[in-house]
Design a protein around this motif. Sequence first.
Motif, PDB file in Angstrom:
ATOM      1  N   ARG A 126      14.605  12.359   7.952  1.00 15.66           N
ATOM      2  CA  ARG A 126      13.612  11.412   7.465  1.00 15.66           C
ATOM      3  C   ARG A 126      13.164  11.857   6.075  1.00 15.66           C
ATOM      4  N   LYS A 127      13.051  10.899   5.185  1.00 15.84           N
ATOM      5  CA  LYS A 127      12.845  11.245   3.776  1.00 15.84           C
ATOM      6  C   LYS A 127      11.399  11.622   3.461  1.00 15.84           C
ATOM      7  N   ARG A 128      10.434  11.015   4.131  1.00 16.34           N
ATOM      8  CA  ARG A 128       9.042  11.315   3.789  1.00 16.34           C
ATOM      9  C   ARG A 128       8.688  12.763   4.096  1.00 16.34           C
ATOM     10  N   ARG A 151       0.817  -1.210   0.000  1.00 13.18           N
ATOM     11  CA  ARG A 151       0.000   0.000   0.000  1.00 13.18           C
ATOM     12  C   ARG A 151       0.852   1.263   0.000  1.00 13.18           C
ATOM     13  N   ARG A 152       1.927   1.258   0.763  1.00 14.56           N
ATOM     14  CA  ARG A 152       2.743   2.465   0.860  1.00 14.56           C
ATOM     15  C   ARG A 152       3.399   2.794  -0.469  1.00 14.56           C
ATOM     16  N   PHE A 153       3.886   1.770  -1.177  1.00 13.60           N
ATOM     17  CA  PHE A 153       4.430   2.045  -2.504  1.00 13.60           C
ATOM     18  C   PHE A 153       3.336   2.543  -3.445  1.00 13.60           C
ATOM     19  N   ALA A 181      16.349   7.547  -1.972  1.00 14.77           N
ATOM     20  CA  ALA A 181      16.767   7.015  -0.676  1.00 14.77           C
ATOM     21  C   ALA A 181      15.600   6.351   0.045  1.00 14.77           C
ATOM     22  N   TYR A 182      14.422   6.958  -0.053  1.00 12.20           N
ATOM     23  CA  TYR A 182      13.243   6.401   0.614  1.00 12.20           C
ATOM     24  C   TYR A 182      12.830   5.081  -0.027  1.00 12.20           C
ATOM     25  N   LEU A 183      12.888   5.016  -1.355  1.00  9.27           N
ATOM     26  CA  LEU A 183      12.500   3.792  -2.053  1.00  9.27           C
ATOM     27  C   LEU A 183      13.398   2.623  -1.641  1.00  9.27           C
ATOM     28  N   LYS A 184      14.672   2.903  -1.439  1.00  5.75           N
ATOM     29  CA  LYS A 184      15.600   1.829  -1.068  1.00  5.75           C
ATOM     30  C   LYS A 184      15.271   1.254   0.304  1.00  5.75           C
ATOM     31  N   THR A 185      14.731   2.083   1.202  1.00  5.49           N
ATOM     32  CA  THR A 185      14.344   1.581   2.525  1.00  5.49           C
ATOM     33  C   THR A 185      12.931   1.013   2.526  1.00  5.49           C
ATOM     34  N   GLY A 244       3.063   4.850   8.167  1.00  7.16           N
ATOM     35  CA  GLY A 244       4.219   4.011   8.449  1.00  7.16           C
ATOM     36  C   GLY A 244       5.296   4.760   9.213  1.00  7.16           C
ATOM     37  N   HIS A 245       6.172   3.996   9.845  1.00 11.99           N
ATOM     38  CA  HIS A 245       7.253   4.571  10.641  1.00 11.99           C
ATOM     39  C   HIS A 245       8.535   4.581   9.838  1.00 11.99           C
ATOM     40  N   GLU A 246       9.215   5.698   9.872  1.00  6.79           N
ATOM     41  CA  GLU A 246      10.525   5.818   9.213  1.00  6.79           C
ATOM     42  C   GLU A 246      11.558   6.193  10.265  1.00  6.79           C
TER      43      GLU A 246
END
Length: 411
Positions: free
Chosen positions: A73-75, A9-11, A126-130, A191-193
């Motif tokens: 944090r990237k988001r 869902r997050r993607f 960077a966010y996509l990689k995590t 979600g938590h980052e």
Amino acid sequence: MRNGHRLGRRFGWLWGAYGTSALGTWLAFGAFPLIAIRVLDAGPAEVAALSSVGAAAGAAVAVPLGPWVEFRRKRPVLIAMDLVRCAALLTVPAAYALGVLNFVQLLLVSVVVAAADIAFRAASGAYLKTLLPAEDLLVAQARFESTAWTTTVIGPPLGGAAIGLLGPVATVVADALSYLLSALGIRAMGGHEPRPERREGPRIRAGDLLDGWRYILADPTLRPLFFNTASFNGLVMAASPLLAVLMLGRLGFAPWQYGLAFAAPAIGGLIGSRLARPLVTRFGQQRILLVTGVLRAVWPVGLAFVGPGTGGLLLVMGVELGLILCCGVFNPVHATYRLQLTAADRVARTLSAWAVTAKATTALLTAAWGVLGGLLGPRAAIGLAGVLLLATPLLLPWRVPAAPPVVVRSR
């Protein structure tokens, strides 16, 4: 082939946000030059500055953003950059309504948007990689690539119709709202980052600004890819204005024919992005990267031979179709390969340095080819760019170990 929900869902929210902002960008494609020409009576030099100087200055402004993004944090950064772009663009219709719009404001807005775009791309990589496991990165990148080409096909015609009915300022409003919707979509991801580990010292040091370039140039795989993509993209974009001059001027093509020549071949990007994962699964990531990196370089020289009439139009469409098809495969494979080879704590700085160099190189080569076009004529300058592009495959990583293999999970 997987269905969209398989990446989570997050993607899905991230993908939707990307598609929304990409569509807004293409709806407003060419809006700033039109505003400069129709509203502000700008000349050719001023119009050229919007794309070249604005992009180069935006790249310079974005240099310190790479290290800044890395340790946050990237988001929240993604949301902030969307809101910055939205706010900057909304100043244009506001100033227009008040009768105070001027060229300096357009240039400043283009600088802010270019800088925020670089920071957004660095943070999103960077966010996509995590967010996803390594084996899903190619699928995700292929979906982004497919979305990019879809919006390329449908955005400019819709934007052109909107400009005809409502004027170019209306499409700027649509672009601004697309960034607002993108920010809301990213906010809805939830979600938590975890917060990245901070380095010693609370402030960015002068040496930190070069960390991205140091990392790229020290890596035997990233270094050739870096020079290859910067030179390839810069030369392709540098020849684009000259091709417009040639087709719309000397060869007498109508604007709709010129638009068709570049919109229709974008279907090749859709096909290529769908082929990327099966080709990598069968032949291997590095082999596909090298083969498509070579193939994409052989097409542009054909644009130097465009003539008038239907034959010339078909030639341009055929060349663009071949070029875009190869890029549609190369781009997601390259983006995945680059993410896999970059350490998790260096992604934002690396992608930021990459994007800054790409924008600056494109701006400089576009300006240089404008001069060459005046000296040699547009056809000769286009041909020269095509010949130089034939040499860009020499910069691909031919003599380095393969990247980690892509494993496609069955579910």
